[in-house]
Enzyme design. Structure first.
Site, PDB file in Angstrom:
ATOM      1  N   ASN A  85     -95.551  33.587  50.235  1.00  0.00           N
ATOM      2  CA  ASN A  85     -96.560  32.533  50.122  1.00  0.00           C
ATOM      3  C   ASN A  85     -95.953  31.377  49.339  1.00  0.00           C
ATOM      4  O   ASN A  85     -95.377  31.589  48.273  1.00  0.00           O
ATOM      5  CB  ASN A  85     -97.808  33.065  49.409  1.00  0.00           C
ATOM      6  CG  ASN A  85     -98.492  34.168  50.204  1.00  0.00           C
ATOM      7  OD1 ASN A  85     -98.490  34.152  51.429  1.00  0.00           O
ATOM      8  ND2 ASN A  85     -99.076  35.137  49.503  1.00  0.00           N
ATOM      9  N   HIS A  98     -91.388  35.126  45.287  1.00  0.00           N
ATOM     10  CA  HIS A  98     -91.478  36.578  45.494  1.00  0.00           C
ATOM     11  C   HIS A  98     -91.780  36.842  46.961  1.00  0.00           C
ATOM     12  O   HIS A  98     -92.397  36.022  47.641  1.00  0.00           O
ATOM     13  CB  HIS A  98     -92.551  37.191  44.601  1.00  0.00           C
ATOM     14  CG  HIS A  98     -93.875  36.498  44.680  1.00  0.00           C
ATOM     15  ND1 HIS A  98     -94.145  35.345  43.973  1.00  0.00           N
ATOM     16  CD2 HIS A  98     -94.996  36.776  45.392  1.00  0.00           C
ATOM     17  CE1 HIS A  98     -95.370  34.940  44.241  1.00  0.00           C
ATOM     18  NE2 HIS A  98     -95.912  35.795  45.111  1.00  0.00           N
TER      19      HIS A  98
HETATM   20  P1  5GP Z   1     -98.945  35.452  45.562  1.00  0.00           P
HETATM   21  O1  5GP Z   1    -100.431  35.353  45.695  1.00  0.00           O
HETATM   22  O2  5GP Z   1     -98.407  34.457  44.550  1.00  0.00           O
HETATM   23  O3  5GP Z   1     -98.195  35.406  46.857  1.00  0.00           O
HETATM   24  O4  5GP Z   1     -98.661  36.902  45.018  1.00  0.00           O
HETATM   25  C1  5GP Z   1     -98.700  37.248  43.671  1.00  0.00           C
HETATM   26  C2  5GP Z   1     -98.877  38.736  43.616  1.00  0.00           C
HETATM   27  O5  5GP Z   1     -98.536  39.161  42.329  1.00  0.00           O
HETATM   28  C3  5GP Z   1    -100.309  39.191  43.884  1.00  0.00           C
HETATM   29  O6  5GP Z   1    -100.319  40.077  45.003  1.00  0.00           O
HETATM   30  C4  5GP Z   1    -100.723  39.889  42.588  1.00  0.00           C
HETATM   31  O7  5GP Z   1    -101.503  41.038  42.816  1.00  0.00           O
HETATM   32  C5  5GP Z   1     -99.368  40.228  41.957  1.00  0.00           C
HETATM   33  N1  5GP Z   1     -99.354  40.256  40.510  1.00  0.00           N
HETATM   34  C6  5GP Z   1     -99.852  39.304  39.677  1.00  0.00           C
HETATM   35  N2  5GP Z   1     -99.613  39.640  38.386  1.00  0.00           N
HETATM   36  C7  5GP Z   1     -98.963  40.828  38.410  1.00  0.00           C
HETATM   37  C8  5GP Z   1     -98.445  41.683  37.394  1.00  0.00           C
HETATM   38  O8  5GP Z   1     -98.545  41.431  36.194  1.00  0.00           O
HETATM   39  N3  5GP Z   1     -97.833  42.835  37.798  1.00  0.00           N
HETATM   40  C9  5GP Z   1     -97.706  43.149  39.133  1.00  0.00           C
HETATM   41  N4  5GP Z   1     -97.076  44.300  39.425  1.00  0.00           N
HETATM   42  N5  5GP Z   1     -98.165  42.360  40.113  1.00  0.00           N
HETATM   43  C10 5GP Z   1     -98.798  41.219  39.759  1.00  0.00           C
END
Ligand code: 5GP
Ligand code: ZN
Length: 112
Positions: A85, A98
């Site tokens: 994303n 990520h």
């Molecule tokens: P995005 O929405 O930016 O593509 O994905 C971020 C992801 O990071 C989300 O799926 C969320 O659940 C995950 N996430 C956010 N904070 C943490 C954390 O502290 N630990 C882990 N393992 N995942 C996290």
């Protein structure tokens, strides 16, 4: 810098790690969106796909290699999805690049 994924990469915040090498780390997503949901990140802080360039693109290739190895290891033999994303409309909530490895269920297309 107050970056949650930099802190995970440094071990300052605990995560359920499934892979680590010098440059890359992978760990289970805190809030899984599929039976298997792993995040693969570079240890180095790169904000988003907008910051991929000739100097770091090899690292992104390595991340894809790790993702596919993990997909095999985690038994995703029916297939999987790798998602990045980028930016507000892309749904990026953590500003450290990520790649989501999602599997264990059939995925919808197009994404919402
Ligand atoms: P995005 O929405 O930016 O593509 O994905 C971020 C992801 O990071 C989300 O799926 C969320 O659940 C995950 N996430 C956010 N904070 C943490 C954390 O502290 N630990 C882990 N393992 N995942 C996290
Ligand atoms: Zn970071």
């Amino acid at each position: 810098m107050d970056c949650i994924f930099c802190k995970i990469a440094k071990g300052e915040i605990t995560s359920h790690k499934v892979y680590e090498d010098e440059d890359v780390i992978a760990f289970h997503d805190l809030d899984p969106k599929a039976p298997t949901h792993v995040l693969i990140i570079p240890k180095k802080h790169i904000e988003s796909a907008m910051d991929i360039d000739q100097h770091n693109s090899a690292l992104i290739g390595r991340i894809y290699e790790v993702a596919v190895k993990l997909a095999v290891q985690l038994g995703l033999d029916k297939g999987f999805r790798i998602v990045n994303n980028c930016g507000e409309d892309g749904g990026q909530t953590v500003q450290h690049i990520h790649f989501h490895l999602l599997g264990g269920r059939s995925m919808a297309w197009p994404p919402g």
